[in-house]
Design a protein around this motif. Structure first.
Motif, mmCIF file in Angstrom:
data_model
loop_
_atom_site.group_PDB
_atom_site.id
_atom_site.type_symbol
_atom_site.label_atom_id
_atom_site.label_comp_id
_atom_site.label_asym_id
_atom_site.label_seq_id
_atom_site.Cartn_x
_atom_site.Cartn_y
_atom_site.Cartn_z
ATOM 1 N N PHE A 93 0.838 -1.203 0.000
ATOM 2 C CA PHE A 93 0.000 0.000 0.000
ATOM 3 C C PHE A 93 0.872 1.251 0.000
ATOM 4 O O PHE A 93 0.634 2.196 -0.767
ATOM 5 N N ARG A 94 1.909 1.251 0.827
ATOM 6 C CA ARG A 94 2.813 2.394 0.910
ATOM 7 C C ARG A 94 3.512 2.634 -0.430
ATOM 8 O O ARG A 94 3.626 3.776 -0.892
ATOM 9 N N ASP A 95 3.959 1.555 -1.073
ATOM 10 C CA ASP A 95 4.638 1.691 -2.371
ATOM 11 C C ASP A 95 3.712 2.298 -3.421
ATOM 12 O O ASP A 95 4.113 3.176 -4.204
ATOM 13 N N LEU A 96 2.472 1.834 -3.450
ATOM 14 C CA LEU A 96 1.515 2.327 -4.437
ATOM 15 C C LEU A 96 1.159 3.788 -4.190
ATOM 16 O O LEU A 96 1.071 4.589 -5.127
ATOM 17 N N ARG A 97 0.960 4.136 -2.925
ATOM 18 C CA ARG A 97 0.587 5.510 -2.605
ATOM 19 C C ARG A 97 1.752 6.486 -2.793
ATOM 20 O O ARG A 97 1.544 7.674 -3.014
ATOM 21 N N SER A 98 2.977 5.970 -2.706
ATOM 22 C CA SER A 98 4.156 6.827 -2.874
ATOM 23 C C SER A 98 4.479 7.084 -4.339
ATOM 24 O O SER A 98 5.241 7.997 -4.651
ATOM 25 N N LYS A 116 5.139 -5.285 -10.438
ATOM 26 C CA LYS A 116 5.718 -6.617 -10.637
ATOM 27 C C LYS A 116 6.420 -7.076 -9.355
ATOM 28 O O LYS A 116 6.291 -8.236 -8.944
ATOM 29 N N LEU A 117 7.132 -6.168 -8.706
ATOM 30 C CA LEU A 117 7.813 -6.477 -7.444
ATOM 31 C C LEU A 117 6.799 -6.707 -6.322
ATOM 32 O O LEU A 117 7.018 -7.549 -5.447
ATOM 33 N N ILE A 118 5.690 -5.968 -6.353
ATOM 34 C CA ILE A 118 4.638 -6.183 -5.356
ATOM 35 C C ILE A 118 4.075 -7.597 -5.484
ATOM 36 O O ILE A 118 3.851 -8.292 -4.483
ATOM 37 N N LYS A 119 3.854 -8.037 -6.705
ATOM 38 C CA LYS A 119 3.331 -9.388 -6.929
ATOM 39 C C LYS A 119 4.283 -10.442 -6.370
ATOM 40 O O LYS A 119 3.853 -11.414 -5.740
ATOM 41 N N GLY A 165 -8.095 -11.515 -7.449
ATOM 42 C CA GLY A 165 -8.341 -10.342 -8.291
ATOM 43 C C GLY A 165 -7.135 -9.432 -8.400
ATOM 44 O O GLY A 165 -6.793 -8.959 -9.491
ATOM 45 N N ILE A 166 -6.470 -9.174 -7.277
ATOM 46 C CA ILE A 166 -5.284 -8.307 -7.276
ATOM 47 C C ILE A 166 -4.197 -8.897 -8.162
ATOM 48 O O ILE A 166 -3.588 -8.213 -8.993
ATOM 49 N N ARG A 167 -3.947 -10.188 -8.005
ATOM 50 C CA ARG A 167 -2.882 -10.833 -8.786
ATOM 51 C C ARG A 167 -3.253 -10.948 -10.266
ATOM 52 O O ARG A 167 -2.389 -10.894 -11.134
ATOM 53 N N HIS A 173 -1.568 -6.997 -16.520
ATOM 54 C CA HIS A 173 -0.878 -5.796 -16.994
ATOM 55 C C HIS A 173 0.592 -6.077 -17.286
ATOM 56 O O HIS A 173 1.122 -5.648 -18.318
ATOM 57 N N VAL A 174 1.242 -6.805 -16.395
ATOM 58 C CA VAL A 174 2.665 -7.113 -16.578
ATOM 59 C C VAL A 174 2.866 -8.026 -17.789
ATOM 60 O O VAL A 174 3.773 -7.812 -18.604
ATOM 61 N N ALA A 175 1.998 -9.035 -17.921
ATOM 62 C CA ALA A 175 2.170 -10.017 -19.005
ATOM 63 C C ALA A 175 1.977 -9.404 -20.385
ATOM 64 O O ALA A 175 2.589 -9.850 -21.365
ATOM 65 N N ILE A 176 1.140 -8.379 -20.486
ATOM 66 C CA ILE A 176 0.915 -7.729 -21.783
ATOM 67 C C ILE A 176 2.208 -7.101 -22.308
ATOM 68 O O ILE A 176 2.397 -6.948 -23.515
ATOM 69 N N HIS A 177 3.120 -6.760 -21.397
ATOM 70 C CA HIS A 177 4.400 -6.175 -21.803
ATOM 71 C C HIS A 177 5.379 -7.221 -22.342
ATOM 72 O O HIS A 177 6.402 -6.870 -22.928
ATOM 73 N N ASP A 178 5.070 -8.493 -22.119
ATOM 74 C CA ASP A 178 5.991 -9.565 -22.517
ATOM 75 C C ASP A 178 5.986 -9.728 -24.035
ATOM 76 O O ASP A 178 4.952 -10.082 -24.613
ATOM 77 N N PRO A 179 7.137 -9.508 -24.707
ATOM 78 C CA PRO A 179 7.172 -9.639 -26.170
ATOM 79 C C PRO A 179 7.114 -11.094 -26.629
ATOM 80 O O PRO A 179 6.893 -11.359 -27.811
ATOM 81 N N ASN A 180 7.297 -12.026 -25.698
ATOM 82 C CA ASN A 180 7.333 -13.459 -26.053
ATOM 83 C C ASN A 180 6.067 -14.191 -25.638
ATOM 84 O O ASN A 180 6.112 -15.375 -25.298
ATOM 85 N N GLN A 181 4.933 -13.501 -25.669
ATOM 86 C CA GLN A 181 3.675 -14.157 -25.326
ATOM 87 C C GLN A 181 3.338 -15.250 -26.342
ATOM 88 O O GLN A 181 3.562 -15.072 -27.540
#
Length: 370
Positions: A93-98, A116-119, A165-167, A173-181
């Motif tokens: 929560f602190r990381d997201l709010r910061s 990604k690090l939060i996950k 739901g959070i994960r 969102h993170v996986a959409i960035h993967d060029p090797n999908q």
């Protein structure tokens, strides 16, 4: 030194006030269909919009769970394992709010690395909470019936549904960035997923676990149209089928271990309906007593006599001893319900068990937000 201590206390008070403020805000659910349609257009504008949504939505969901973790009945909040989980939620929560407002694609990329690090931080939430619940179970009066722990069960249902739901939001969102999908994959969602293929892969994984545990494993026969596909999250389905087949394998293996009779196979049937795709997992493992059926979806009950290795979490690389914690079936049902489906268990004591896994093929049901 005293000044530093006062500052820490003030910072902590400010954080808790912020958590309660965000925890009171309204959550916004999304559907698999929405994720699929939005993710299929991979533009910078869409990426920024998605990141802006997560920047607001994730703190609300995480704050709600952090608040609940602070006020659980029977002293569960004070168990060391649960305090550890609460710290992870407060740190996230602190990381997201910061993180500052997302205005351009560079902000979006930095935000994506952060979530990604939060996950990763939350990878071990399930076994850690399981440990906390086991600590509670040992400290409770043994005469206390499971029905008396409804509050704990209801909390864990909310907690794990929210976690799914959070994960899913972060992972998508993170996986959409993967060029090797893989082909036909939009983030976590496979637009043309074959339930037969996923069932085969999950069954082989479950049989490998059974071999490792017992030295042998019953066969698994799968029936259905191998060419049939529909949009779904393969990792979610894999986890659910793996759990059901693993339970069936264990029941059959233990029932026929000392028998001269041939070991019957587990049967999986995949049916393509207009509304649901239904997967039935049937075994002849002796079934479950009728008195035990109401408890199989609780978190303090298990029929397992010996621990069996099971996957820790969708997308994780490790395994963990989880059978015996009573988590497989209730969490599998939550995964099914997250996407508009359900899981039902029908058993014949003295014969075997049928598990019906219903998967909504419409994909347009909103997330069930606890």
């Amino acid at each position: 030194m005293a000044t530093k201590k006062v500052k820490v206390l003030c910072d902590s008070k400010s954080l808790i006030e912020d958590v309660h403020k965000w925890g009171a805000m309204k959550q916004m659910g999304v559907s698999l269909r929405c994720m699929l349609d939005f993710g299929s257009v991979s533009s910078q504008r869409n990426m920024i919009i998605a990141a802006q949504f997560l920047h607001r939505e994730l703190p609300i969901r995480i704050a709600r769970r952090a608040i609940e973790l602070h006020s659980l009945p029977y002293g569960l909040s004070h168990k060391p394992a649960v305090l550890q989980v609460r710290d992870w939620y407060l740190d996230s929560f602190r990381d997201l709010r910061s993180f500052p407002e997302i205005k351009n694609i560079n902000d979006e990329r930095e935000f994506t690395q952060m979530i990604k690090l939060i996950k990763v931080r939350h990878n071990n939430v399930v076994p850690t909470m399981a440990l906390g619940v086991q600590q509670l179970k040992k400290s409770l009066d043994q005469k206390l019936d499971y029905e008396g722990l409804d509050e704990i069960h209801q909390f864990l249902d909310r907690f794990y549904m929210s976690r799914i739901g959070i994960r899913m939001l972060i992972g998508q969102h993170v996986a959409i960035h993967d060029p090797n999908q893989p082909p036909n994959c939009i983030g976590y969602i496979h637009a043309k997923m074959s339930p037969i293929q996923v069932a085969k892969d999950a069954s082989e994984d479950a049989r490998s676990v059974c071999f490792r545990e017992y030295g042998s494993a019953p066969d698994v026969n799968i029936y259905g149209d191998p060419s049939f596909t529909f949009p779904y999250v393969p990792t979610h389905l894999h986890m659910m089928v793996f759990e059901l087949v693993k339970n069936s394998l264990r029941a059959v293996q233990e029932r026929f271990m000392e028998s001269d009779k041939p070991t019957p196979p587990i049967c999986i049937i995949v049916a393509d309906g207009e509304e649901d795709v239904t997967i039935k997992v049937s075994d002849e493992g002796g079934g479950i007593a009728r008195s035990g059926l109401p408890r199989i979806f609780t978190y303090l009950y298990s029929t397992a006599h010996d621990p069996v290795y099971e996957r820790l979490d969708v997308g994780s690389t490790g395994v963990v001893t989880m059978a015996g914690y009573g988590y497989g079936l209730p969490i599998s049902r939550l995964y099914a319900r997250y996407s508009g489906g359900d899981l039902q268990i029908i058993s014949m004591e003295g014969y075997g068990t049928d598990a019906y896994l219903h998967l909504s093929r419409l994909g347009d049901s909103q997330e069930p937000l606890p």
